[in-house]
Design a protein around this motif. Structure first.
Motif, PDB file in Angstrom:
ATOM      1  N   PHE A   1      46.722 -74.990-108.213  1.00 52.16           N
ATOM      2  CA  PHE A   1      45.511 -74.673-108.713  1.00 52.16           C
ATOM      3  C   PHE A   1      45.425 -73.121-108.471  1.00 52.16           C
ATOM      4  N   THR A   2      44.514 -72.493-109.489  1.00 57.27           N
ATOM      5  CA  THR A   2      44.336 -71.049-109.373  1.00 57.27           C
ATOM      6  C   THR A   2      43.112 -70.827-108.394  1.00 57.27           C
ATOM      7  N   ALA A   3      43.003 -69.493-107.857  1.00 59.30           N
ATOM      8  CA  ALA A   3      42.008 -69.427-106.966  1.00 59.30           C
ATOM      9  C   ALA A   3      40.645 -69.716-107.296  1.00 59.30           C
ATOM     10  N   LEU A   4      40.333 -69.689-108.642  1.00 58.20           N
ATOM     11  CA  LEU A   4      38.844 -70.161-109.039  1.00 58.20           C
ATOM     12  C   LEU A   4      38.806 -71.577-108.919  1.00 58.20           C
ATOM     13  N   GLU A   5      39.895 -72.353-109.347  1.00 61.92           N
ATOM     14  CA  GLU A   5      40.048 -73.721-109.205  1.00 61.92           C
ATOM     15  C   GLU A   5      39.906 -74.221-107.632  1.00 61.92           C
TER      16      GLU A   5
ATOM     17  N   LYS B   1      29.750 -76.080-114.935  1.00 55.53           N
ATOM     18  CA  LYS B   1      29.522 -74.613-115.388  1.00 55.53           C
ATOM     19  C   LYS B   1      28.762 -73.707-114.163  1.00 55.53           C
ATOM     20  N   GLU B   2      27.929 -74.578-113.088  1.00 51.73           N
ATOM     21  CA  GLU B   2      27.547 -73.939-112.228  1.00 51.73           C
ATOM     22  C   GLU B   2      28.498 -73.804-110.965  1.00 51.73           C
ATOM     23  N   ALA B   3      29.316 -74.658-110.977  1.00 56.07           N
ATOM     24  CA  ALA B   3      30.579 -74.532-110.012  1.00 56.07           C
ATOM     25  C   ALA B   3      31.559 -73.490-110.471  1.00 56.07           C
ATOM     26  N   THR B   4      31.748 -73.036-111.603  1.00 56.95           N
ATOM     27  CA  THR B   4      32.380 -71.940-112.196  1.00 56.95           C
ATOM     28  C   THR B   4      31.762 -70.885-111.710  1.00 56.95           C
ATOM     29  N   GLN B   5      30.236 -70.754-111.921  1.00 55.48           N
ATOM     30  CA  GLN B   5      29.726 -69.271-111.740  1.00 55.48           C
ATOM     31  C   GLN B   5      29.627 -68.987-110.286  1.00 55.48           C
ATOM     32  N   ARG B   6      29.228 -70.067-109.648  1.00 47.38           N
ATOM     33  CA  ARG B   6      29.149 -69.814-107.921  1.00 47.38           C
ATOM     34  C   ARG B   6      30.578 -69.259-107.305  1.00 47.38           C
ATOM     35  N   ALA B   7      31.647 -70.129-107.855  1.00 46.77           N
ATOM     36  CA  ALA B   7      33.074 -69.715-107.425  1.00 46.77           C
ATOM     37  C   ALA B   7      33.270 -68.353-107.847  1.00 46.77           C
ATOM     38  N   THR B   8      33.019 -68.173-109.030  1.00 46.47           N
ATOM     39  CA  THR B   8      33.447 -66.428-109.541  1.00 46.47           C
ATOM     40  C   THR B   8      32.576 -65.655-108.797  1.00 46.47           C
ATOM     41  N   ALA B   9      31.335 -65.938-108.540  1.00 41.91           N
ATOM     42  CA  ALA B   9      30.574 -64.717-107.844  1.00 41.91           C
ATOM     43  C   ALA B   9      30.941 -64.786-106.361  1.00 41.91           C
TER      44      ALA B   9
ATOM     45  N   LEU C   1      40.909 -64.243-110.372  1.00 38.52           N
ATOM     46  CA  LEU C   1      40.599 -65.377-110.535  1.00 38.52           C
ATOM     47  C   LEU C   1      41.507 -66.417-110.931  1.00 38.52           C
ATOM     48  N   ASN C   2      42.420 -66.131-111.657  1.00 36.37           N
ATOM     49  CA  ASN C   2      43.348 -67.044-112.467  1.00 36.37           C
ATOM     50  C   ASN C   2      44.814 -67.078-111.849  1.00 36.37           C
ATOM     51  N   HIS C   3      44.861 -66.260-110.572  1.00 35.88           N
ATOM     52  CA  HIS C   3      46.047 -66.330-109.765  1.00 35.88           C
ATOM     53  C   HIS C   3      46.385 -67.692-108.974  1.00 35.88           C
TER      54      HIS C   3
ATOM     55  N   GLY D   1      46.340 -61.691 -97.279  1.00 37.36           N
ATOM     56  CA  GLY D   1      44.964 -61.466 -97.013  1.00 37.36           C
ATOM     57  C   GLY D   1      44.060 -62.002 -97.997  1.00 37.36           C
ATOM     58  N   GLU D   2      44.911 -62.021 -99.338  1.00 33.76           N
ATOM     59  CA  GLU D   2      43.988 -62.463-100.438  1.00 33.76           C
ATOM     60  C   GLU D   2      43.825 -64.165-100.362  1.00 33.76           C
ATOM     61  N   ARG D   3      44.756 -64.704 -99.987  1.00 31.46           N
ATOM     62  CA  ARG D   3      44.856 -66.167 -99.675  1.00 31.46           C
ATOM     63  C   ARG D   3      43.669 -66.491 -98.636  1.00 31.46           C
ATOM     64  N   GLN D   4      43.482 -65.649 -97.856  1.00 30.95           N
ATOM     65  CA  GLN D   4      42.731 -66.122 -96.634  1.00 30.95           C
ATOM     66  C   GLN D   4      41.272 -65.735 -97.179  1.00 30.95           C
ATOM     67  N   ARG D   5      41.038 -64.725 -97.977  1.00 29.51           N
ATOM     68  CA  ARG D   5      39.834 -64.410 -98.244  1.00 29.51           C
ATOM     69  C   ARG D   5      39.266 -65.445 -99.400  1.00 29.51           C
TER      70      ARG D   5
END
Ligand code: ADP
Ligand code: ADP
Length: 230
Positions: free
Chosen positions: A98-102, A119-127, A138-140, A148-152
């Motif tokens: 799955f991507t980071a966003l998912e 929709k709200e899940a997407t917005q919250r996760a993006t923010a 987001l789509n990586h 470090g990016e994975r842990q973030r």
């Protein structure tokens, strides 16, 4: 926010008994940050697992957001864990396909009845991913991110359901010193902004000193360390 009373744990494997602690009392207030120090094998992970409802104590009680964990059904406990707690481990445990966003959306989507729509899940996760500096990732998938990016991303995932408390088991233990400091500061900032409590197991006394309270688990006892001893 999260507390335990008379908490005891003895592992049993066949006839082998491993007593870890017997009678721990511990409470974390809203917004409070607590470090848990202790030698390897002292029982830090065990304590965190019990507080997080991932394991059942031999005796004693755990309360999360006013609810008694032990008296809940497995399903109710799972839902409470998902809604009220966030977990960050030494290894990110992101799902590789799955991507980071998912990955960050997932805890919202698994929240059961009454959980926010996609929709709200997407917005919250993006923010949240933006706030941890991953707006461009987001789509990586995890394999395309640095350590470090994975842990973030894992920190963002832990916070997406706006938990009352985040439990961290050496959340920066697998990172180089500089990246560890970045992820740690980020956790502190997010906890401050959201009023989330933080209980963090760590070996790093320099990081521990930055938290409101430092506890040491030693020979089955939990003791608060005075600032001079940390
Ligand atoms: P720490 O996190 O402080 O290193 P742990 O909570 O992992 O300590 O372990 C505490 C003690 O419990 C150790 O003696 C460990 O070997 C034992 N232990 C941990 N998990 C298990 C398990 N699943 N089964 C049996 N013994 C365990
Ligand atoms: P961090 O300090 O967050 O661990 P690094 O210094 O490891 O970041 O990486 C610097 C940049 O290189 C990052 O923005 C990251 O996106 C990119 N990068 C690192 N490793 C990989 C990888 N395996 N695949 C794609 N990009 C990577």
């Amino acid at each position: 926010m999260i507390s335990c009373q008379g908490l005891a744990m003895t592992y049993s494997e066949g006839t082998l008994r491993t007593p870890v602690f017997n009678g721990l009392d511990f409470a974390v207030n809203k917004g409070e940050t607590v470090a848990i120090l202790g030698a390897s094998g002292a029982g830090k992970s065990t304590l965190l697992h019990l507080l997080g409802g991932l394991d059942t104590p031999t005796a004693g009680e755990v309360f999360v957001a006013g609810q008694r964990m032990n008296s809940l059904s497995d399903r109710a406990r799972g839902l409470l864990r998902n809604r009220a707690l966030g977990f960050v481990y030494q290894f990110h445990h992101l799902l590789p396909e799955f991507t980071a966003l998912e990955n960050v959306m997932l805890p919202v989507l698994l929240g059961g009845r009454g959980s926010p729509p996609v929709k709200e899940a997407t917005q919250r996760a993006t923010a949240l991913l933006e706030s941890v500096g991953l707006g461009h990732r987001l789509n990586h998938k995890p394999g395309e991110l640095s350590g470090g990016e994975r842990q973030r991303a894992a920190v963002a995932r832990a916070l997406v359901n706006r938990p009352a408390c985040v439990l961290g088991d050496e959340p920066t233990g697998n990172l180089d010193e500089k990246t560890a400091a970045t992820v740690f500061e980020l956790m502190l900032a997010l906890n401050r902004d959201q009023g989330t409590s933080l209980v963090m197991v760590t070996h790093d006394r320099r990081l521990a000193r930055r938290l409101d309270r430092v506890m040491e688990l030693h020979e089955g006892k939990l003791r608060q360390l005075p600032p001079g001893e940390v």
